[in-house]
Design a protein around this motif. Structure first.
Motif, PDB file in Angstrom:
ATOM      1  N   LEU A 180      48.927  42.044  12.059  1.00 31.89           N
ATOM      2  CA  LEU A 180      49.875  41.658  13.097  1.00 31.89           C
ATOM      3  C   LEU A 180      49.271  40.577  13.992  1.00 31.89           C
ATOM      4  O   LEU A 180      49.906  39.552  14.254  1.00 31.89           O
ATOM      5  CB  LEU A 180      50.273  42.878  13.935  1.00 31.89           C
ATOM      6  N   TRP A 181      48.047  40.770  14.454  1.00 32.93           N
ATOM      7  CA  TRP A 181      47.395  39.771  15.304  1.00 32.93           C
ATOM      8  C   TRP A 181      47.100  38.498  14.526  1.00 32.93           C
ATOM      9  O   TRP A 181      47.139  37.399  15.080  1.00 32.93           O
ATOM     10  CB  TRP A 181      46.127  40.338  15.930  1.00 32.93           C
ATOM     11  N   GLY A 182      46.820  38.627  13.234  1.00 34.92           N
ATOM     12  CA  GLY A 182      46.632  37.434  12.411  1.00 34.92           C
ATOM     13  C   GLY A 182      47.887  36.601  12.333  1.00 34.92           C
ATOM     14  O   GLY A 182      47.849  35.372  12.461  1.00 34.92           O
ATOM     15  N   PHE A 183      49.033  37.237  12.133  1.00 34.36           N
ATOM     16  CA  PHE A 183      50.287  36.499  12.043  1.00 34.36           C
ATOM     17  C   PHE A 183      50.731  35.951  13.398  1.00 34.36           C
ATOM     18  O   PHE A 183      51.366  34.895  13.468  1.00 34.36           O
ATOM     19  CB  PHE A 183      51.377  37.358  11.411  1.00 34.36           C
TER      20      PHE A 183
ATOM     21  N   CYS B 121      41.161  33.966  13.441  1.00 34.82           N
ATOM     22  CA  CYS B 121      40.793  34.394  14.788  1.00 34.82           C
ATOM     23  C   CYS B 121      41.476  35.712  15.151  1.00 34.82           C
ATOM     24  O   CYS B 121      40.849  36.622  15.669  1.00 34.82           O
ATOM     25  CB  CYS B 121      41.160  33.305  15.786  1.00 34.82           C
ATOM     26  N   GLY B 122      42.767  35.812  14.869  1.00 31.03           N
ATOM     27  CA  GLY B 122      43.479  37.052  15.177  1.00 31.03           C
ATOM     28  C   GLY B 122      42.990  38.222  14.355  1.00 31.03           C
ATOM     29  O   GLY B 122      42.878  39.348  14.837  1.00 31.03           O
ATOM     30  N   PHE B 123      42.680  37.972  13.090  1.00 32.75           N
ATOM     31  CA  PHE B 123      42.282  39.047  12.179  1.00 32.75           C
ATOM     32  C   PHE B 123      40.871  39.547  12.471  1.00 32.75           C
ATOM     33  O   PHE B 123      40.627  40.752  12.477  1.00 32.75           O
ATOM     34  CB  PHE B 123      42.375  38.554  10.729  1.00 32.75           C
ATOM     35  N   PHE B 124      39.938  38.623  12.718  1.00 32.83           N
ATOM     36  CA  PHE B 124      38.541  39.019  12.851  1.00 32.83           C
ATOM     37  C   PHE B 124      38.051  39.150  14.287  1.00 32.83           C
ATOM     38  O   PHE B 124      37.064  39.836  14.529  1.00 32.83           O
ATOM     39  CB  PHE B 124      37.634  38.017  12.128  1.00 32.83           C
TER      40      PHE B 124
ATOM     41  N   ILE C  36      40.441  44.326  20.862  1.00 34.33           N
ATOM     42  CA  ILE C  36      41.464  45.164  21.494  1.00 34.33           C
ATOM     43  C   ILE C  36      41.229  46.626  21.137  1.00 34.33           C
ATOM     44  O   ILE C  36      41.364  47.518  21.965  1.00 34.33           O
ATOM     45  CB  ILE C  36      42.872  44.711  21.064  1.00 34.33           C
ATOM     46  N   ARG C  37      40.825  46.860  19.905  1.00 30.86           N
ATOM     47  CA  ARG C  37      40.568  48.225  19.451  1.00 30.86           C
ATOM     48  C   ARG C  37      39.387  48.831  20.211  1.00 30.86           C
ATOM     49  O   ARG C  37      39.419  49.994  20.591  1.00 30.86           O
ATOM     50  CB  ARG C  37      40.280  48.203  17.955  1.00 30.86           C
TER      51      ARG C  37
END
Length: 63
Positions: free
Chosen positions: A6-9, A46-49, A55-56
Motif C-alpha cells: 500500500l505504501w509502495g503504491f 521508498c514506500g516499500f522499504f 510506521i510499523r
C-alpha cells in the motif's frame, strides 16, 4: 505485507506529482516521461522499504 505494498503504491502516485509541482514552481519545463517513470520506481522502493517499516516500528513501541 499488504501495508508495505500500500505504501509502495502511494509512493508511485506521490513522487511524480512532486516532480511536476517542483517544475511548475520553478518555472521550468515539465519533466519527461523517463523522469516520471524513474521517480515512480523510486517512490515504490521508498514506500516499500523505508516508510512502511518505520510506521510499523512506531505503532508497536511501548510507552
Amino acid at each position: 505485507m499488504k501495508n508495505r505494498f500500500l505504501w509502495g503504491f502511494i509512493g508511485i502516485l506521490i513522487y511524480p506529482i512532486v516532480w511536476i509541482l517542483m517544475a511548475l514552481l520553478l518555472g521550468d519545463e515539465l519533466p519527461k516521461w523517463s523522469v516520471l517513470t524513474g521517480s515512480s520506481i523510486g517512490g515504490f522502493l521508498c514506500g516499500f522499504f523505508m516508510v512502511a517499516p518505520s510506521i510499523r516500528k512506531g505503532r508497536n513501541r511501548k510507552l
